[in-house]
Design a protein around this motif. Structure first.
Motif, PDB file in Angstrom:
ATOM      1  N   ARG A  96       0.818  -1.214   0.000  1.00  0.00           N
ATOM      2  CA  ARG A  96       0.000   0.000   0.000  1.00  0.00           C
ATOM      3  C   ARG A  96       0.853   1.266   0.000  1.00  0.00           C
ATOM      4  NH1 ARG A  96      -3.166   0.346   5.022  1.00  0.00           N
ATOM      5  NH2 ARG A  96      -4.471   1.878   3.957  1.00  0.00           N
ATOM      6  N   GLY A  97       2.176   1.107   0.096  1.00  0.00           N
ATOM      7  CA  GLY A  97       3.051   2.263   0.167  1.00  0.00           C
ATOM      8  C   GLY A  97       3.086   2.913   1.528  1.00  0.00           C
ATOM      9  N   ARG A  98       2.629   2.193   2.560  1.00  0.00           N
ATOM     10  CA  ARG A  98       2.615   2.735   3.927  1.00  0.00           C
ATOM     11  C   ARG A  98       3.848   2.222   4.661  1.00  0.00           C
ATOM     12  NH1 ARG A  98      -2.756   4.332   4.991  1.00  0.00           N
ATOM     13  NH2 ARG A  98      -1.934   5.167   6.944  1.00  0.00           N
ATOM     14  N   CYS A  99       4.978   2.883   4.399  1.00  0.00           N
ATOM     15  CA  CYS A  99       6.252   2.340   4.863  1.00  0.00           C
ATOM     16  C   CYS A  99       6.418   2.390   6.377  1.00  0.00           C
ATOM     17  CB  CYS A  99       7.404   3.076   4.169  1.00  0.00           C
ATOM     18  SG  CYS A  99       7.703   2.452   2.498  1.00  0.00           S
ATOM     19  N   ASP A 100       5.949   3.424   7.027  1.00  0.00           N
ATOM     20  CA  ASP A 100       6.098   3.493   8.482  1.00  0.00           C
ATOM     21  C   ASP A 100       5.395   2.315   9.146  1.00  0.00           C
ATOM     22  OD1 ASP A 100       7.633   5.772   8.396  1.00  0.00           O
ATOM     23  OD2 ASP A 100       5.932   7.135   8.637  1.00  0.00           O
ATOM     24  N   GLU A 101       4.162   2.043   8.706  1.00  0.00           N
ATOM     25  CA  GLU A 101       3.401   0.919   9.272  1.00  0.00           C
ATOM     26  C   GLU A 101       4.045  -0.416   8.913  1.00  0.00           C
ATOM     27  OE1 GLU A 101       2.142   3.483   7.670  1.00  0.00           O
ATOM     28  OE2 GLU A 101       0.210   4.117   8.491  1.00  0.00           O
ATOM     29  N   SER A 102       4.585  -0.511   7.687  1.00  0.00           N
ATOM     30  CA  SER A 102       5.234  -1.745   7.264  1.00  0.00           C
ATOM     31  C   SER A 102       6.465  -2.039   8.114  1.00  0.00           C
ATOM     32  CB  SER A 102       5.635  -1.648   5.786  1.00  0.00           C
ATOM     33  OG  SER A 102       6.293  -2.823   5.363  1.00  0.00           O
ATOM     34  N   LEU A 103       7.284  -1.026   8.328  1.00  0.00           N
ATOM     35  CA  LEU A 103       8.492  -1.223   9.129  1.00  0.00           C
ATOM     36  C   LEU A 103       8.150  -1.602  10.568  1.00  0.00           C
ATOM     37  CD1 LEU A 103      10.697   1.720   7.818  1.00  0.00           C
ATOM     38  CD2 LEU A 103      10.991  -0.707   7.349  1.00  0.00           C
ATOM     39  N   GLU A 104       7.091  -1.013  11.108  1.00  0.00           N
ATOM     40  CA  GLU A 104       6.666  -1.345  12.461  1.00  0.00           C
ATOM     41  C   GLU A 104       6.248  -2.805  12.545  1.00  0.00           C
ATOM     42  OE1 GLU A 104       5.461  -1.518  16.363  1.00  0.00           O
ATOM     43  OE2 GLU A 104       6.720  -0.029  15.361  1.00  0.00           O
ATOM     44  N   ALA A 105       5.482  -3.274  11.560  1.00  0.00           N
ATOM     45  CA  ALA A 105       5.031  -4.670  11.575  1.00  0.00           C
ATOM     46  C   ALA A 105       6.208  -5.626  11.417  1.00  0.00           C
ATOM     47  CB  ALA A 105       4.004  -4.893  10.468  1.00  0.00           C
ATOM     48  N   PHE A 106       7.106  -5.332  10.489  1.00  0.00           N
ATOM     49  CA  PHE A 106       8.242  -6.228  10.272  1.00  0.00           C
ATOM     50  C   PHE A 106       9.208  -6.241  11.457  1.00  0.00           C
ATOM     51  CE2 PHE A 106       7.369  -6.095   5.556  1.00  0.00           C
ATOM     52  CZ  PHE A 106       7.105  -7.452   5.452  1.00  0.00           C
ATOM     53  N   SER A 107       9.187  -5.174  12.252  1.00  0.00           N
ATOM     54  CA  SER A 107      10.037  -5.179  13.454  1.00  0.00           C
ATOM     55  C   SER A 107       9.536  -6.210  14.468  1.00  0.00           C
ATOM     56  CB  SER A 107      10.057  -3.785  14.089  1.00  0.00           C
ATOM     57  OG  SER A 107       8.825  -3.487  14.731  1.00  0.00           O
ATOM     58  N   ARG A 108       8.266  -6.622  14.343  1.00  0.00           N
ATOM     59  CA  ARG A 108       7.692  -7.633  15.238  1.00  0.00           C
ATOM     60  C   ARG A 108       7.789  -9.041  14.657  1.00  0.00           C
ATOM     61  NH1 ARG A 108       3.940  -4.726  18.488  1.00  0.00           N
ATOM     62  NH2 ARG A 108       3.644  -6.674  19.640  1.00  0.00           N
ATOM     63  N   TYR A 109       8.127  -9.123  13.379  1.00  0.00           N
ATOM     64  CA  TYR A 109       8.231 -10.433  12.724  1.00  0.00           C
ATOM     65  C   TYR A 109       9.552 -11.101  13.086  1.00  0.00           C
ATOM     66  CZ  TYR A 109       9.237 -13.763   8.953  1.00  0.00           C
ATOM     67  OH  TYR A 109       9.594 -14.880   8.233  1.00  0.00           O
ATOM     68  N   GLN A 110       9.478 -12.374  13.475  1.00  0.00           N
ATOM     69  CA  GLN A 110      10.672 -13.137  13.827  1.00  0.00           C
ATOM     70  C   GLN A 110      11.059 -14.037  12.651  1.00  0.00           C
ATOM     71  OE1 GLN A 110      12.383 -12.732  16.728  1.00  0.00           O
ATOM     72  NE2 GLN A 110      10.919 -11.084  17.110  1.00  0.00           N
ATOM     73  N   PRO A 111      12.224 -13.813  12.036  1.00  0.00           N
ATOM     74  CA  PRO A 111      12.636 -14.623  10.886  1.00  0.00           C
ATOM     75  C   PRO A 111      12.715 -16.103  11.233  1.00  0.00           C
ATOM     76  CG  PRO A 111      14.047 -12.696  11.128  1.00  0.00           C
ATOM     77  CD  PRO A 111      13.211 -12.776  12.369  1.00  0.00           C
ATOM     78  N   GLY A 112      12.627 -16.913  10.196  1.00  0.00           N
ATOM     79  CA  GLY A 112      12.752 -18.351  10.388  1.00  0.00           C
ATOM     80  C   GLY A 112      11.522 -19.131   9.997  1.00  0.00           C
TER      81      GLY A 112
ATOM     82  N   SER B 201      10.144 -19.299   6.946  1.00  0.00           N
ATOM     83  CA  SER B 201      10.571 -19.964   5.713  1.00  0.00           C
ATOM     84  C   SER B 201      11.534 -19.036   5.013  1.00  0.00           C
ATOM     85  CB  SER B 201       9.381 -20.285   4.795  1.00  0.00           C
ATOM     86  OG  SER B 201       8.893 -19.098   4.192  1.00  0.00           O
ATOM     87  N   ALA B 202      12.326 -19.595   4.097  1.00  0.00           N
ATOM     88  CA  ALA B 202      13.272 -18.768   3.340  1.00  0.00           C
ATOM     89  C   ALA B 202      12.533 -17.731   2.514  1.00  0.00           C
ATOM     90  CB  ALA B 202      14.139 -19.654   2.441  1.00  0.00           C
ATOM     91  N   ASN B 203      11.365 -18.110   1.982  1.00  0.00           N
ATOM     92  CA  ASN B 203      10.590 -17.184   1.157  1.00  0.00           C
ATOM     93  C   ASN B 203      10.074 -16.012   1.993  1.00  0.00           C
ATOM     94  OD1 ASN B 203       9.152 -16.375  -1.308  1.00  0.00           O
ATOM     95  ND2 ASN B 203       7.322 -16.916  -0.169  1.00  0.00           N
ATOM     96  N   HIS B 204       9.515 -16.305   3.178  1.00  0.00           N
ATOM     97  CA  HIS B 204       9.032 -15.227   4.044  1.00  0.00           C
ATOM     98  C   HIS B 204      10.174 -14.295   4.438  1.00  0.00           C
ATOM     99  CE1 HIS B 204       5.470 -17.802   4.549  1.00  0.00           C
ATOM    100  NE2 HIS B 204       4.852 -16.717   4.964  1.00  0.00           N
ATOM    101  N   ASP B 205      11.308 -14.864   4.787  1.00  0.00           N
ATOM    102  CA  ASP B 205      12.434 -14.039   5.224  1.00  0.00           C
ATOM    103  C   ASP B 205      12.939 -13.146   4.095  1.00  0.00           C
ATOM    104  OD1 ASP B 205      12.131 -15.314   7.614  1.00  0.00           O
ATOM    105  OD2 ASP B 205      13.959 -16.522   7.462  1.00  0.00           O
ATOM    106  N   ALA B 206      12.983 -13.685   2.863  1.00  0.00           N
ATOM    107  CA  ALA B 206      13.439 -12.887   1.719  1.00  0.00           C
ATOM    108  C   ALA B 206      12.469 -11.746   1.447  1.00  0.00           C
ATOM    109  CB  ALA B 206      13.579 -13.780   0.480  1.00  0.00           C
ATOM    110  N   GLN B 207      11.180 -12.029   1.499  1.00  0.00           N
ATOM    111  CA  GLN B 207      10.185 -10.980   1.262  1.00  0.00           C
ATOM    112  C   GLN B 207      10.249  -9.905   2.344  1.00  0.00           C
ATOM    113  OE1 GLN B 207       6.744 -13.842   0.632  1.00  0.00           O
ATOM    114  NE2 GLN B 207       6.262 -12.314  -0.911  1.00  0.00           N
ATOM    115  N   ALA B 208      10.448 -10.329   3.586  1.00  0.00           N
ATOM    116  CA  ALA B 208      10.534  -9.359   4.682  1.00  0.00           C
ATOM    117  C   ALA B 208      11.744  -8.451   4.506  1.00  0.00           C
ATOM    118  CB  ALA B 208      10.602 -10.085   6.022  1.00  0.00           C
ATOM    119  N   LEU B 209      12.882  -9.029   4.155  1.00  0.00           N
ATOM    120  CA  LEU B 209      14.087  -8.221   3.929  1.00  0.00           C
ATOM    121  C   LEU B 209      13.889  -7.240   2.781  1.00  0.00           C
ATOM    122  CD1 LEU B 209      16.962 -10.850   4.320  1.00  0.00           C
ATOM    123  CD2 LEU B 209      16.644  -8.801   5.715  1.00  0.00           C
TER     124      LEU B 209
END
Length: 417
Positions: free
Chosen positions: A128-144, A146-154
């Motif tokens: 949606r182009g809402r980068c502040d909200e996206s960064l906040e959500a990804f800061s709560r995401y714990q990698p691991g 799947s490789a696909n999820h981790d690549a998309q998050a990065l």
């Protein structure tokens, strides 16, 4: 009763083996053989999961919507709400997907689905182009997960950092993605984004090397065209007109309209570089005409990026030809209908057009608006620089010195600074 159970077991086996199409048939058999049993509801949910795996999101959505109707248990509802978000996200309905993921997080905190919901929320906000909200959500995401999820998050995290002007932090994440998942499709996207960062920061040789490597590795046409486009622009920045034109001509063959129009703009830039204003104008005019072929009336709508750039370049040509009146009209339209940062460039160029017309008061008004609305941002620093020149020309030395100090403080590495 053993027949539905057997189909359920076979479906789970095939699903675990990523044979979603075969698993789907077994889950459907359970629904037919035992339609009113709790087993059928489980099969129905797994039926939806199979459709998600097969990317048949339009079919998956009603499956999960029906499952939200009672007598769904709390545990089942939690899973279904998450899967509903996945279906909506797959359909590009990101605002609704955000609501589903947020419901999963709000109603069922600290559940086993939380981590995936944080990922989904971050990705939907990114789209949606809402980068502040996206960064906040990804800061709560714990990698691991799947490789696909981790690549998309990065990738989403890095892309948002680029949009927020934090290029070097973004480059660190993109390099990590390339190292961790070199065969992932987003690794190539990362390579293009890294090359763009290098280009914008003047590391032209590094950008060219990266793009040349992508051209060798990317056999699929879409990647080849995009890398050719970017490499053409890097070669032009290096002053290598012949190779720039060759790469941009390759990029023109793409079926992707956005890349095609960007390549035409690039060929216009090549002609501008060699001083062929008429040739450049023809390319930019082609972009303007082709951008209008969607039939939309654009007088009150934002221009497409390609159309906005072409229009801005036409304004520059008019200014170079000594036509400040026409240039002012073109820049004014561009600043109203383009998006930043091009809209900011157009505003600054409009001020220059006014200066050429000896309308210093109008130029000052445009520049002061930029300073007032974007304090501390690079456009404001550039505006301060031009205001310093105006003040100096009018003999207001103290004011000119103040504007110069502001420009230096705001953009210490810019040309104005």
């Amino acid at each position: 009763a053993w027949v539905p159970q057997t189909h359920m077991g076979l479906g789970l086996v095939y699903l675990s083996q990523d044979a979603a199409a075969t698993a789907l048939e077994h889950f459907r058999r359970v629904e037919v053989l035992s339609p009113h049993s709790p087993l059928a509801r489980t099969a129905r949910r797994l039926h939806g999961v199979c459709l998600l795996r097969l990317e048949r999101f339009d079919e998956a959505l009603p499956v999960f919507q029906v499952l939200l109707v009672p007598p769904a248990t709390a545990e089942e509802t939690e899973q279904v709400v998450f899967y509903l978000g996945e279906a909506l996200s797959g359909l590009g309905r990101y605002e609704e997907a955000v609501q589903a993921y947020q419901r999963c997080l709000d109603v069922y905190p600290d559940s086993t689905w939380d981590n995936l919901a944080w990922f989904g929320l971050g990705w939907a906000h990114f789209q949606r182009g809402r980068c502040d909200e996206s960064l906040e959500a990804f800061s709560r995401y714990q990698p691991g997960v799947s490789a696909n999820h981790d690549a998309q998050a990065l990738f989403a995290h890095a892309s948002c950092l680029v949009r927020l002007g934090e290029d070097e932090r973004a480059a660190t994440l993109l390099n990590r993605l390339e190292d961790a998942a070199p065969s992932h499709p987003l690794a190539r996207e990362s390579g293009l984004l890294l090359a763009d960062i290098d280009h914008r920061h003047g590391r032209l040789d590094l950008a060219a090397t990266r793009l040349e490597r992508l051209l060798v590795e990317a056999h699929e046409a879409p990647w080849r065209f995009r890398a050719s486009l970017d490499l053409g622009m890097v070669r032009l920045a290096q002053g290598d007109v012949e190779r720039a034109e060759r790469h941009l001509t390759v990029a023109r063959e793409t079926p992707d309209s956005a890349v095609f129009l960007a390549a035409l703009n690039g060929l216009g830039d090549v002609r501008m570089f060699v001083g062929d204003l008429e040739g450049a104008e023809r390319w930019y005019h082609n972009v303007q005409v082709l951008s209008q072929e969607d039939g939309l009336e654009r007088t009150d709508q934002a221009m497409t990026p390609a159309e906005a750039y072409a229009t801005y370049q036409v304004g520059r040509i008019q200014l170079l030809r000594g036509q400040p009146e026409a240039a002012a009209t073109t820049f004014d339209r561009t600043r109203r209908l383009a998006r930043p940062p091009l809209a900011d460039d157009a505003s600054l160029s409009l001020a220059l057009a006014y200066i050429h017309r000896r309308e210093e008061a109008r130029a000052s008004a445009v520049l002061e608006t930029i300073r007032r609305t974007q304090p501390g941002a690079p456009p404001a620093s550039r505006a301060a620089y031009y205001l310093a020149l105006l003040a100096l020309a009018e003999g207001r030395g103290d004011e000119a010195r103040r504007f110069c100090e502001e420009a230096i403080a705001g953009a210490p590495h810019s040309g104005e600074g």
